[in-house]
Design an enzyme around this catalytic site. Structure first.
Site, PDB file in Angstrom:
ATOM      1  N   GLY A 109      16.523  -1.661  73.953  1.00  0.00           N
ATOM      2  CA  GLY A 109      16.630  -1.817  75.406  1.00  0.00           C
ATOM      3  C   GLY A 109      15.333  -1.478  76.133  1.00  0.00           C
ATOM      4  N   GLU A 112      13.395  -4.571  75.976  1.00  0.00           N
ATOM      5  CA  GLU A 112      14.044  -5.540  76.872  1.00  0.00           C
ATOM      6  C   GLU A 112      13.761  -5.216  78.337  1.00  0.00           C
ATOM      7  OE1 GLU A 112      17.817  -4.865  74.804  1.00  0.00           O
ATOM      8  OE2 GLU A 112      17.937  -7.032  74.525  1.00  0.00           O
ATOM      9  N   GLU A 132      17.590  -3.187  66.757  1.00  0.00           N
ATOM     10  CA  GLU A 132      19.064  -3.120  66.774  1.00  0.00           C
ATOM     11  C   GLU A 132      19.670  -3.489  65.434  1.00  0.00           C
ATOM     12  OE1 GLU A 132      17.185  -4.464  69.147  1.00  0.00           O
ATOM     13  OE2 GLU A 132      17.962  -3.942  71.135  1.00  0.00           O
TER      14      GLU A 132
HETATM   15  N1  CO8 Z   1      19.277   6.865  71.532  1.00  0.00           N
HETATM   16  C1  CO8 Z   1      19.595   8.175  71.524  1.00  0.00           C
HETATM   17  N2  CO8 Z   1      18.734   9.140  71.144  1.00  0.00           N
HETATM   18  C2  CO8 Z   1      17.512   8.764  70.759  1.00  0.00           C
HETATM   19  C3  CO8 Z   1      17.128   7.410  70.712  1.00  0.00           C
HETATM   20  C4  CO8 Z   1      18.072   6.435  71.131  1.00  0.00           C
HETATM   21  N3  CO8 Z   1      17.786   5.132  71.189  1.00  0.00           N
HETATM   22  N4  CO8 Z   1      15.856   7.344  70.255  1.00  0.00           N
HETATM   23  C5  CO8 Z   1      15.471   8.604  70.024  1.00  0.00           C
HETATM   24  N5  CO8 Z   1      16.460   9.467  70.320  1.00  0.00           N
HETATM   25  C6  CO8 Z   1      16.462  10.933  70.219  1.00  0.00           C
HETATM   26  C7  CO8 Z   1      16.569  11.362  68.764  1.00  0.00           C
HETATM   27  O1  CO8 Z   1      17.897  11.365  68.346  1.00  0.00           O
HETATM   28  C8  CO8 Z   1      15.957  12.744  68.839  1.00  0.00           C
HETATM   29  O2  CO8 Z   1      16.927  13.613  69.363  1.00  0.00           O
HETATM   30  P1  CO8 Z   1      17.208  15.040  68.639  1.00  0.00           P
HETATM   31  O3  CO8 Z   1      15.933  15.809  68.811  1.00  0.00           O
HETATM   32  O4  CO8 Z   1      18.359  15.596  69.407  1.00  0.00           O
HETATM   33  O5  CO8 Z   1      17.497  14.734  67.199  1.00  0.00           O
HETATM   34  C9  CO8 Z   1      14.880  12.596  69.885  1.00  0.00           C
HETATM   35  O6  CO8 Z   1      15.207  11.445  70.656  1.00  0.00           O
HETATM   36  C10 CO8 Z   1      13.486  12.370  69.282  1.00  0.00           C
HETATM   37  O7  CO8 Z   1      13.585  11.251  68.394  1.00  0.00           O
HETATM   38  P2  CO8 Z   1      13.106  11.328  66.844  1.00  0.00           P
HETATM   39  O8  CO8 Z   1      13.229  12.721  66.326  1.00  0.00           O
HETATM   40  O9  CO8 Z   1      13.855  10.274  66.107  1.00  0.00           O
HETATM   41  O10 CO8 Z   1      11.576  10.961  67.022  1.00  0.00           O
HETATM   42  P3  CO8 Z   1      10.632  10.273  65.928  1.00  0.00           P
HETATM   43  O11 CO8 Z   1       9.265  10.374  66.488  1.00  0.00           O
HETATM   44  O12 CO8 Z   1      10.879  10.830  64.587  1.00  0.00           O
HETATM   45  O13 CO8 Z   1      11.088   8.731  65.895  1.00  0.00           O
HETATM   46  C11 CO8 Z   1      11.723   6.626  66.876  1.00  0.00           C
HETATM   47  C12 CO8 Z   1      10.909   7.925  67.032  1.00  0.00           C
HETATM   48  C13 CO8 Z   1      11.125   5.763  65.758  1.00  0.00           C
HETATM   49  C14 CO8 Z   1      11.622   5.896  68.211  1.00  0.00           C
HETATM   50  C15 CO8 Z   1      13.181   6.963  66.558  1.00  0.00           C
HETATM   51  O14 CO8 Z   1      13.631   7.932  67.493  1.00  0.00           O
HETATM   52  C16 CO8 Z   1      14.115   5.811  66.609  1.00  0.00           C
HETATM   53  O15 CO8 Z   1      14.138   5.006  65.694  1.00  0.00           O
HETATM   54  N6  CO8 Z   1      14.936   5.686  67.686  1.00  0.00           N
HETATM   55  C17 CO8 Z   1      15.937   4.660  67.809  1.00  0.00           C
HETATM   56  C18 CO8 Z   1      15.312   3.328  68.180  1.00  0.00           C
HETATM   57  C19 CO8 Z   1      16.383   2.262  68.271  1.00  0.00           C
HETATM   58  O16 CO8 Z   1      17.083   1.960  67.333  1.00  0.00           O
HETATM   59  N7  CO8 Z   1      16.511   1.662  69.475  1.00  0.00           N
HETATM   60  C20 CO8 Z   1      17.461   0.616  69.727  1.00  0.00           C
HETATM   61  C21 CO8 Z   1      18.744   1.204  70.240  1.00  0.00           C
HETATM   62  S1  CO8 Z   1      20.005  -0.025  70.452  1.00  0.00           S
HETATM   63  C22 CO8 Z   1      19.543  -0.823  71.876  1.00  0.00           C
HETATM   64  O17 CO8 Z   1      18.576  -0.502  72.514  1.00  0.00           O
HETATM   65  C23 CO8 Z   1      20.427  -1.921  72.319  1.00  0.00           C
HETATM   66  C24 CO8 Z   1      20.020  -2.395  73.705  1.00  0.00           C
HETATM   67  C25 CO8 Z   1      21.167  -3.126  74.324  1.00  0.00           C
HETATM   68  C26 CO8 Z   1      21.067  -3.056  75.839  1.00  0.00           C
HETATM   69  C27 CO8 Z   1      22.186  -3.751  76.500  1.00  0.00           C
HETATM   70  C28 CO8 Z   1      23.322  -2.842  76.690  1.00  0.00           C
HETATM   71  C29 CO8 Z   1      24.395  -3.526  77.438  1.00  0.00           C
END
Ligand code: CO8
Length: 258
Positions: A109, A112, A132
């Protein structure tokens, strides 16, 4: 101005700035944040003093790492439909030009949202992606469509099918990013660009945005017609007279938005 929990609002001259503000969660876009963002953008859109809006993320690591996976993980299709799509649609309908200032991750997102903006300025550490597929879904806020229209089928397909993170420089070469700037300077550069846009006649800027966006949604003949009608319409504005007479008089134009 309204109080918000997950975003910060500022004004710099004629530019509105919205900062996504969940740095510990990498500015993950929960439902409330998306609705607050839509509210704030609509509020700026109604404010005639604001002529361009910059959206950025707080912290160094991310513009936004996507929709909030923790919030979404147990939702049903109906929950998703009722709680999230309206905010994205409202952002799409904003008339004021929008600039994304991207540092770090713009994923899912987040990517996006950057693409919903009209221009993208990215820091050299910015990375874009639609991951995703790695969590069993697909982009839901325009990723498949805007990537395909901007990068073409093959690059879009690779991004959407592998979830790979693409460095900003590569996407600048492919036309998705306007400019790459040194790490940490994306907001400054976006504000410079926004101030240039904010100097223009606001009605012309609004119709220019509408005309360019119509290229995404209409066949060429229809888009040309929209452009032509918007061009003619601008001859009804005081700013058009002011702009042309200022040119002839060799002075700076003073636009009023009328
Ligand atoms: N959602 C929730 N929490 C998140 C997200 C996320 N997308 N991304 C990161 N966080 C949180 C982590 O859980 C972590 O929290 P905690 O300290 O409590 O464990 C904190 O942020 C820091 O993240 P990381 O420890 O994972 O940090 P890294 O530097 O190791 O990694 C990354 C960074 C690579 C960005 C990794 O966090 C990651 O892969 N995040 C998820 C990315 C992802 O998959 N995004 C897509 C999500 S789905 C989506 O966006 C669909 C859109 C649809 C929109 C339309 C809706 C109607």
């Amino acid at each position: 101005m309204t109080e918000y929990q997950y975003i910060l609002i500022e004004r710099d001259e004629r530019v509105g700035i919205v900062t996504l503000n969940r740095p510990k969660e990498l500015n993950a876009l929960n439902f409330q944040l998306v609705n607050e963002l839509a509210d704030a953008l609509e509020e700026f859109d109604r404010d005639e003093a604001i002529r361009c809006i910059v959206i950025t993320g707080s912290g160094e690591k991310a513009f936004a790492a996507g929709a909030d996976i923790k919030e979404m993980s147990d939702k049903s299709p109906i929950d998703m439909m009722l709680s999230s799509f309206d905010g994205w649609q409202r952002i799409k309908r904003v008339h004021t030009p929008l600039i994304a200032a991207v540092g770090g991750y713009a994923l899912g997102g987040g990517c996006e949202l950057a693409m919903l903006c009209d221009m993208i300025i990215a820091s050299e550490n910015a990375r874009f992606g639609q991951p995703e597929i790695l969590i069993g879904v697909i982009p839901g806020a325009g990723g498949t469509q805007r990537l395909a229209r901007t990068l073409g089928k093959y690059r879009a397909m690779e991004m959407v099918l592998t979830g790979a993170q693409i460095p900003a420089q590569e996407l600048a070469d492919l036309g998705l990013v306007n400019r790459i700037v040194p790490k940490g300077e994306h907001l400054k550069a976006a504000l410079e660009l926004a101030k240039k846009v904010a100097q223009q006649a606001p009605v012309a800027a609004r119709l220019a945005k509408e005309s360019v966006l119509s290229a995404f949604e209409t066949p060429l003949e229809d888009g040309l017609e929209i452009e032509r009608k918007n061009f003619f319409l601008l001859f009804a504005t005081e700013d058009m007279r002011e702009g042309m007479h200022a040119f002839i008089d060799k002075r700076q134009a003073e636009f009023k938005g009328r």
